[in-house]
Enzyme design. Structure first.
Site, PDB file in Angstrom:
ATOM      1  N   GLU A 211      32.799  42.673  33.029  1.00 34.74           N
ATOM      2  CA  GLU A 211      33.589  43.415  34.021  1.00 34.74           C
ATOM      3  C   GLU A 211      33.100  44.840  34.225  1.00 34.74           C
ATOM      4  O   GLU A 211      33.219  45.392  35.319  1.00 34.74           O
ATOM      5  CB  GLU A 211      35.074  43.412  33.645  1.00 34.74           C
ATOM      6  CG  GLU A 211      35.773  42.064  33.823  1.00 34.74           C
ATOM      7  CD  GLU A 211      35.747  41.205  32.567  1.00 34.74           C
ATOM      8  OE1 GLU A 211      35.005  41.544  31.618  1.00 34.74           O
ATOM      9  OE2 GLU A 211      36.478  40.199  32.523  1.00 34.74           O
TER      10      GLU A 211
ATOM     11  N   PHE B  77      50.404  37.877  26.039  1.00 26.91           N
ATOM     12  CA  PHE B  77      48.982  37.591  25.897  1.00 26.91           C
ATOM     13  C   PHE B  77      48.208  38.241  27.049  1.00 26.91           C
ATOM     14  O   PHE B  77      48.577  38.091  28.209  1.00 26.91           O
ATOM     15  CB  PHE B  77      48.753  36.072  25.905  1.00 26.91           C
ATOM     16  CG  PHE B  77      47.302  35.685  25.827  1.00 26.91           C
ATOM     17  CD1 PHE B  77      46.541  35.977  24.695  1.00 26.91           C
ATOM     18  CD2 PHE B  77      46.682  35.049  26.890  1.00 26.91           C
ATOM     19  CE1 PHE B  77      45.206  35.632  24.633  1.00 26.91           C
ATOM     20  CE2 PHE B  77      45.345  34.698  26.830  1.00 26.91           C
ATOM     21  CZ  PHE B  77      44.603  34.990  25.699  1.00 26.91           C
ATOM     22  N   GLN B  78      47.175  38.963  26.717  1.00 24.45           N
ATOM     23  CA  GLN B  78      46.333  39.663  27.695  1.00 24.45           C
ATOM     24  C   GLN B  78      47.122  40.612  28.591  1.00 24.45           C
ATOM     25  O   GLN B  78      46.826  40.762  29.766  1.00 24.45           O
ATOM     26  CB  GLN B  78      45.515  38.662  28.527  1.00 24.45           C
ATOM     27  CG  GLN B  78      44.500  37.908  27.662  1.00 24.45           C
ATOM     28  CD  GLN B  78      43.461  37.150  28.474  1.00 24.45           C
ATOM     29  OE1 GLN B  78      43.696  36.745  29.599  1.00 24.45           O
ATOM     30  NE2 GLN B  78      42.294  36.942  27.880  1.00 24.45           N
TER      31      GLN B  78
ATOM     32  N   LYS C 241      51.045  37.983  38.037  1.00 20.15           N
ATOM     33  CA  LYS C 241      50.714  36.607  38.389  1.00 20.15           C
ATOM     34  C   LYS C 241      51.737  35.983  39.333  1.00 20.15           C
ATOM     35  O   LYS C 241      51.386  35.294  40.284  1.00 20.15           O
ATOM     36  CB  LYS C 241      50.592  35.757  37.122  1.00 20.15           C
ATOM     37  CG  LYS C 241      50.071  34.349  37.381  1.00 20.15           C
ATOM     38  CD  LYS C 241      49.768  33.650  36.064  1.00 20.15           C
ATOM     39  CE  LYS C 241      49.428  32.173  36.255  1.00 20.15           C
ATOM     40  NZ  LYS C 241      48.146  31.951  36.921  1.00 20.15           N
TER      41      LYS C 241
ATOM     42  N   MET D  19      16.537  60.981  25.756  1.00 25.15           N
ATOM     43  CA  MET D  19      17.141  62.265  26.093  1.00 25.15           C
ATOM     44  C   MET D  19      17.713  62.946  24.855  1.00 25.15           C
ATOM     45  O   MET D  19      17.561  64.147  24.665  1.00 25.15           O
ATOM     46  CB  MET D  19      18.227  62.057  27.160  1.00 25.15           C
ATOM     47  CG  MET D  19      18.666  63.331  27.826  1.00 25.15           C
ATOM     48  SD  MET D  19      17.292  64.297  28.476  1.00 25.15           S
ATOM     49  CE  MET D  19      17.532  64.090  30.238  1.00 25.15           C
TER      50      MET D  19
END
Lengths: 563, 169
Positions: free
Chosen positions: A52, A114-115, A164, A471
């Site tokens: 993601e 959940f999640q 949802k 760097m």
């Protein structure tokens, strides 16, 4: 009365009405309904990334290459939290984007389901606007607001969190054409009195300098900037985010200023008597030590965000305006002023310390690679990751007016480059895309090779491979007595992992290793001819190559380390 | 560094208070008090905020607040005529008869038109209810602290409104 439709149907309808033809998505439990709706839609191309965070960088590259508002769709919980680095990157670089996150059903919010995460809360300080849709009837209005806010004023990311159940509840099919937002009034005018005052100050200058930032690019005002500078005969320096707003071979272009800017540009900032800055927020990478920034200058600051003005640098004439609107007016006022002596002085500084790397003893010279890219890909969009290669690219890549330089300027996100290049190539297939990346940053999102192969994007992936985190290593070399702690990416067994050629082979991706300067052009030409998919070029460069000049963090621009 | 006052009209929505207060912590601004309540319009809330800041920081705070989508209007109260009050409850404990008398005397002296009252009383304690300016409340607390061994203070934060003459100017 039109018939009610489900939230998932309204979602797709909204995207279509916004003219969205591509979205970057990764599925998950809380967006399965929307994903199913996308299955039934022909008009929207859904790009499946592999992580993601990378999705958001892909969307950033897409937005930068097309100028359109990019769209990301991810699930709740980890899907949402993975986007955070990308969102912060888009926020700092003012990239228009709407991120849709799935959320657990309304009745479970707050239950540690959940999640479940409070993604709106987590991203509050890195989004222009963020909201959870709590009522199906508000969904159309909220999505419209999201696109309006993301794309107007100073652009930025907007996060819309959709539980949802909202996706399946039926409600109004309306998607509004416009929403009035009483707390949001992007600046669409300019105070003429202030602008005239600013212009008069510039006109009266003996040693004037225009400092142009990314705001000029976002406003699409590079043509106006050029016209203004030419009419007045005033030199122009740019920030890294403003790179490309002036044609780089133009006699009035002084180069980039800042931490790794040109000697002449930093000298010009230090010695000018009027600094006319436009579309820059005076980031510390541009100013160096603030107390000694442009010490001899009266400063004009034109910026769309009034909050950017007089924050870092105190300003003599503030002008709150979009760079395009301001330049449109300024071009009307512009009259030539006598700057010949000043331009000669800048030329002398340039001759004194031109940009250039010493001949390297080991491997391929980064400057030579950049110059070869200029020759072989004169019209490519250039994308970089973050690190030494990024600064070399900012120094040695020469852009024509229609090329874009896509880089993570504000947040400095390693791992940005590869996915951003994929997004840029998907957005604009008319131009080649050349990615300049380091071996460290590339490894942060190299899983996206699967996305690149799947989308068949002919990106030229130039890995400046010095087997180090260059760097930071450079800082260790210059300021920490060469104590190279955790910057050497060579494994304890003495090998470097991965072998990028074998790795690329496992994706059926063409890959070339370049060990010698003489092979640079051939490799780039072979990549140019491979139009079916990406090409990896593993350029072996020396870990001892430095990005110079360098202004040490917290010191004035005038104190450059030159060799 | 000066103490300054701002009134904000904001959307009456979930998360707006968090967003406004988050600005102060994220940018290290020195927030003194923040109060919030609804207005005559149920979809609009009004906040009264006090900060300690220098001129440049204060300007920046106002600009940052103005830039928020959820903020409808920012009013700088620092240099306009305002009415300001803060609710204060103070419990004073461990009082003998003499102490109680003194507590009532203090209430009487501070009281103007019913804005300082003793509203509850126990065997050895009293409860002050005060609606004074923040400054006057500070003075009262200082006095109670100096006179009595144990006090417990609950403050509501200041609420301010422009005086009518200034809002219609």
């Amino acid at each position: 009365m039109a018939l009610n439709i489900t939230g998932r149907k309204l979602f797709v309808k909204a995207l279509k009405e916004e003219g969205v033809d591509t979205i970057f998505a990764y599925p998950g439990g809380m967006i399965t309904d929307i994903v199913d709706e996308l299955y039934k839609t022909e008009e929207i191309n859904v790009i499946l990334g592999r992580h993601e965070q990378a999705l958001v960088h892909e969307a950033e590259g897409y937005a930068r290459a097309t100028g359109k508002t990019a769209v990301v769709l991810v699930t709740s919980g980890p899907g949402a939290t993975n986007t955070i680095t990308g969102i912060a990157d888009a926020y700092y670089d003012s990239i228009p984007m709407v991120i849709f996150t799935g959320q657990v059903p309304l009745h479970l919010i707050g239950n540690d389901a959940f999640q479940e995460v409070d993604i709106v809360g987590m991203t509050r300080s890195i989004t222009k606007y963020g909201v959870t849709v709590r009522d199906r009837e508000d969904m159309g209005k909220i999505i419209k607001m999201g696109f309006q806010i993301a794309s107007t004023g100073k652009p930025g990311p907007v996060l819309i969190d959709i539980p949802k159940d909202i996706q399946t509840i039926s409600g109004s099919p309306e998607y509004p054409e416009h929403v009035d937002i009483r707390g949001y009034h992007p600046n669409e005018t300019v105070h003429i009195g202030q602008l005239k005052k600013a212009y008069r100050m510039l006109k009266g200058a003996k040693r004037p300098l225009i400092l142009a930032g990314g705001g000029v690019r976002i406003a699409g005002a590079s043509g106006k900037l050029l016209e203004f500078a030419e009419k007045m005969n005033v030199p122009v320096t740019t920030t890294v985010m403003g790179k490309g707003v002036m044609p780089e071979n133009h006699p009035l272009f002084v180069g980039n200023c800042g931490m790794h800017g040109r000697f002449a540009a930093n000298k010009a900032v230090t010695e000018c008597d009027v600094l006319f800055s436009i579309g820059t927020r005076f980031n510390d990478r541009i100013t160096g030590e603030l107390d000694e920034f442009a010490p001899k200058a009266k400063i004009v600051h034109v910026d769309i965000a009034s909050a950017s003005i007089s924050r870092n640098v105190s300003v003599d004439v503030p002008v709150t305006a979009d760079a395009g609107i301001a330049l449109q007016r300024l071009v009307e006022y512009a009259e030539r002023i006598n700057t010949e002596k000043w331009l000669d002085q800048i030329k002398k500084w340039e001759d004194e310390h031109p940009l250039g790397m010493p001949n390297t003893k080991i491997g391929v010279c980064p400057q030579d690679i950049c110059e070869a890219i200029n020759n072989v890909f004169p019209n490519a969009n250039i994308v970089t990751d973050v690190g030494q290669h990024q600064m070399w690219a900012s120094q040695f890549i020469k852009l024509n007016s229609d090329q874009k330089f896509i880089t993570s300027g504000g947040l400095g996100t390693m791992g940005f480059g590869f996915p951003a290049a994929i997004g840029a190539a998907i957005g604009d297939r008319s131009k080649p895309v050349v990615l300049i990346t380091g071996d460290g940053g590339f490894q942060m999102n190299m899983q996206e090779m699967a996305t690149a192969m799947s989308a068949k994007v002919p990106i030229v992936i130039c890995i400046f491979n010095n087997s180090n985190l260059g760097m930071v290593r450079q800082m260790q070399q210059l300021f920490y007595g060469k104590r190279y702690e955790i910057t050497d990416l060579t494994a304890d067994d003495g090998n470097y992992y991965p072998d990028f050629l074998k790795w690329a082979e496992s994706y059926n991706c063409k890959a070339i290793r370049v060990l010698d300067d003489n092979d640079i052009i051939n490799a780039l030409e072979a990549a140019r001819n491979n139009t079916n998919g990406p090409t990896v070029i593993d350029f072996m460069v020396s870990p001892d190559d430095l990005v110079l000049p360098m202004v040490k963090s917290g010191t004035p621009l005038s104190e450059m380390i030159l060799r | 560094m000066k103490n300054r006052w701002i009134a904000l009209y904001v959307e009456n929505q979930v998360g707006v208070l968090a967003k406004v207060s988050g600005l102060f912590s994220a940018k290290s601004y020195n927030l003194q008090t923040l109060t919030v309540g609804t207005t005559e319009r149920e979809d609009v809330s009004r906040m009264t905020i006090s900060v300690t800041a220098d001129d440049a920081t204060f300007e920046q705070i106002k600009k940052q607040l103005n830039a928020m989508v959820e903020v409808i209007k920012v009013i700088d109260l620092t240099s306009i005529p305002i009415h300001m009050k803060e609710i204060l409850f103070a419990k004073v404990f461990g009082l003998d008869g003499e102490g109680k008398t003194e507590a009532f005397q203090i209430a009487e002296v501070f009281n103007q038109g019913g804005n300082v009252k003793i509203v509850d009383i126990g065997v050895d304690s009293v409860l002050f209810e005060c609606t004074l300016t923040e400054h006057k409340n500070n003075e009262l607390i200082a006095l109670l602290k100096s006179r009595f061994k144990k006090i417990e203070v609950t403050r509501g934060g200041a609420v301010a409104v422009e005086s009518i003459s200034s809002s219609y100017r």
